[in-house]
Write an enzyme that holds these catalytic residues in place. Sequence first.
Site, PDB file in Angstrom:
ATOM      1  CG  ASN A  93     -14.886   1.070  -3.448  1.00 34.31           C
ATOM      2  OD1 ASN A  93     -15.421   0.135  -2.882  1.00 34.31           O
ATOM      3  ND2 ASN A  93     -13.696   1.531  -3.097  1.00 34.31           N
TER       4      ASN A  93
ATOM      5  CB  VAL B 175     -13.798   0.660  18.891  1.00 37.57           C
ATOM      6  CG1 VAL B 175     -14.313  -0.220  17.753  1.00 37.57           C
ATOM      7  CG2 VAL B 175     -14.925   1.508  19.456  1.00 37.57           C
TER       8      VAL B 175
ATOM      9  CG  HIS C 261      -5.308   3.686   0.745  1.00 46.72           C
ATOM     10  ND1 HIS C 261      -4.886   2.420   0.441  1.00 46.72           N
ATOM     11  CD2 HIS C 261      -6.579   3.775   0.279  1.00 46.72           C
ATOM     12  CE1 HIS C 261      -5.849   1.757  -0.193  1.00 46.72           C
ATOM     13  NE2 HIS C 261      -6.891   2.566  -0.308  1.00 46.72           N
TER      14      HIS C 261
ATOM     15  CB  SER D 266      -9.604  -0.049   0.169  1.00 50.70           C
ATOM     16  OG  SER D 266      -8.865  -0.030  -1.005  1.00 50.70           O
TER      17      SER D 266
ATOM     18  CG  ASP E 192      -2.311   0.570   0.899  1.00 45.20           C
ATOM     19  OD1 ASP E 192      -2.363   1.774   0.570  1.00 45.20           O
ATOM     20  OD2 ASP E 192      -3.326  -0.143   0.980  1.00 45.20           O
TER      21      ASP E 192
ATOM     22  N   GLY F  38      -8.120  -7.878  -7.688  1.00 45.55           N
ATOM     23  CA  GLY F  38      -9.224  -8.601  -7.077  1.00 45.55           C
ATOM     24  C   GLY F  38     -10.108  -9.321  -8.062  1.00 45.55           C
TER      25      GLY F  38
ATOM     26  CB  VAL G  71      -6.530 -12.308  -6.431  1.00 51.90           C
ATOM     27  CG1 VAL G  71      -6.751 -11.362  -5.263  1.00 51.90           C
ATOM     28  CG2 VAL G  71      -5.123 -12.145  -6.999  1.00 51.90           C
TER      29      VAL G  71
END
Length: 974
Positions: A342, A268, A251, A424, A211, A352, A357
């Site tokens: 997206n 959390v 990111h 992501s 990334d 993806g 994958v």
Amino acid sequence: MPDSVPSTGRRAFLGAVGGGGLATVAGRLDAEWHRAAAADEPLDVVVRFEGIDDPRSIEENAVSRLKQHAGASHDNFRRFAATTAGIEIRREFWLADAVLARVDPGVVTLEAIAAVDAVSEIRPNDATSMTEGAIDRDSAVGSDLPRAKDRTDGARRRTGRAKSATTAGSARIGQQGDGAGPSYGLEQIHAPTVWDFYGARGEGVDVAVLDSGVDPEGHEGIQSALDRGGWMEFDDGGERVESDPYDPNGHGTGTSGLVVGDTTDDGVQYGVAPAAALYHAKVVGEDGLAFAPIVAGLEWAIEQGVDVVSMSLGPLSYPAQLVEPLENARASGVLVVGAVGNAGHYTSASPGNMPTVVGVGAVDRDGTVTDFSGGERILTDRYWGGAAPDGWPDEYTVPDVTAAGVEVPSAEPGGSYSGAGGASAAAPQVAGAAALALSAARAADADGVGVEDLERALVDAAVHPDRDDPFAVDPGEDDRYGAGVASALFAATELVAGHTITGTVYRPDGSPMPGALVGAEVGRRTRTDAEGRFELTLPAGEQPIGAGAIGYEVDATMLDPASTNEVEFTPTPADGPAVGLTEAPPDRIEAGGAATATFTAANVEFATVDVTTEGLLQRADLGLRVNGKSAQFGEPVEVDAVDRTPEFTVTIEVPEGARVGSVTADLAVSRNGEDRFGELPTVRVHSDPLRVGERVPSIQAPVDLVAPGTTIELGDATFSGSGGDGPSTLRLNKPVSLVAATDASPRIEIDGASDRPGIYVGANDVEIDGVTIDAPGASAGVQIGTEPQNRETDAPSAATIRNGTVRGGDTGVDVRVAPAAVVEANDVTGETVGISIIGPGATIVRGNDVHDVETGLALDGLAREVADNRFRGIGGTAIRVGTPQSRLDQLDAEPGPIRNNVVEGAAIGIEVTDGAAVGDISGNEFREVESEIVGLDGAGSVEEDSAWHLVLYGATGLSLVALLVPYARRRITR
């Protein structure tokens, strides 16, 4: 063609790469080659070699064998570089059989490089904008969030649940509503139960995240995971850069946190596998992502011995250059998990969207797939072409699984937290789930768990929402949820289960109960046979196991399968009525047919069925049978299903001659005044192919009514493209074919589509064949896909327009973001442009007759081929090539050939604008043309606000903002 590549060298190179190679590569490199030579600057190129044909055949010692193969295949090139002035090797790769070389174009020729034995391809190594851009932050980008859509075709219909119109939100952690404890994403993926039952939190498992970097400051969990693992930064040449962990945009910090993070300041828990080791490879640079760093990052991760790689990056396309390294990574025993993007239904992002994958889509807090989540059926040969290895299936669907992707708590640089969203965010959680499952397996000494076992466990253990819906049937896999929402718990059980228990389920009267469901909380389920017997294999450890059936309460007990071999269950009858759909009605039937839904029913005295219809189908024409007996809609029917679990059927009968439409049945079952309600899946009523004649004036109505995948045959008539008072555009927002019936010449006229296209294609696999389209005043006769606007786009794949006539619009056929589109054998005209191509879709333009326009073909995007077309009566330029070389370099894509076209009457035959990329130009004929070919030597830059820039910016996330903002889509260009 460029002077640096003589025809003899071109022929030699074509023979080496199987045809078409050098012409494409030479055209691709030409502008950069001449620019670098003129500026006396070096140029970095990626030289590819013939890799191993079947990587999965070398899974034994794969890494060493890949290195040996690359070492041998590079031998000749090393000798060439060592003895040739003007070239040096910067880096060699073994995961992709390639070399990154720095050349002096003023000294060494492209022909000389291409002539080296075993060289198969040469590409620039420019930064490519591959970041999938799905993690949303609560920065000032709220207006760019996805909007709800009303398109539902292709997604499974869910009944008995409220649907939510989801967006990737921008709330702070304090506004998440998770409270202290596990985030909803962890609960969805069952991570806390794995922690408790298996005692596994990722120990002993190494996960790599590729990334934009990671900033562990203030994030103790991420820092500890990095201490157990490692960090490496790669420059645009794939060279390692000595640095401390950092992340210039956030990111990578967000994706890393979702794998190994600990808790937020509010308590959390947000990391799925907090005890795993994190290896972060910073492969995204300031200008995006180049081929070299992504391959170098994968190589580094594999050399560190990682088990899982998470990649939330990639373009909305099918990039051939990523196939070899990802196939080899898989062969090396590494599970790669990738986001599918997206841009919504009928789109997907790479890697993806590769079978190699595990592709991941996004669901919301309620487990409903988000509107922006990618997903599609992929036709391998059409979408991937020759890049697909032989072992890939002919077609497949993505995603494989889904996970939380809306307002998921995660880390930010500088020690803060916020809500993450998009595919992501979902992908690293699935990578974490894989780590948990593998950690549990290793702790239980489950030997021999390979990458295929791990992938199979993740997919097989996913829970589709239709599984537990009494009015739906689990489809297995679809192009919205994949197999379902991923479960780390159930995946771990698939790997660990080793103790078999057997038993019998009885009714209260002591008789065996066939078909009862027996299951354990840790994930395994089975049904009893005709004698009420079952066998279930489970992991060791005390756990709840129970049995039940429709109309019965679950009888459960705690036991340890390691010490208990036999168990009996006797579920007790429930009081209320109950039904469960066991066989769904068909999606489509023809007139004269019937649609039957089969239920298991219990404690039911009465059933009431009513229906609603759409289209020309009338309720009064339909017949109803309940349990085989004639019944009336809306009237209770006595059902013999009290205290038993018989089959219970509802049949809708459609008479011969019924007209086109759809029917949706509502079912209510009752006993003693207590009711249960549900809606059955919609059934379309029509033939396939559906013949449409002059009695159907508007095409929009049958398009909206038919089932996806239907062929609509148009008779010899003139049709309107729109209906009612809505917009004039005919919208094809589902896979459908509009074809001319035999010996028919149908015409579709679209009036009043001012500034809008006459026909808009927004779905995959749409075909228009043999139809005349007349759209006066429209922006285009046919438009396929949209340009991104505010990072919103439609990107339908495999649209085909052929054997027809298109006229009347400002542009005849307008291809926007549309992978694998085909425009073939059409008669095309327009007010200004015949055919326009924008975006990296690899369109084929072949055999068309384009005439009486100012510009015949405006090629501002990527064409796989422009061949055998006729251009006549052209006021300006027949073929204008404006595909920006810089943008094509960023996608590492190749322009296709322009060959064997005929231009009759034009000011300019072929014009290559400054800074444009051009492939092979050969075999074209020019008649009555003032200037045949102009601008071939042009090289320069393209304005940043060009149409191509919008496509690239929206589709792949070149900038920082695009890294953070999820994509949505526009139905139509406004």
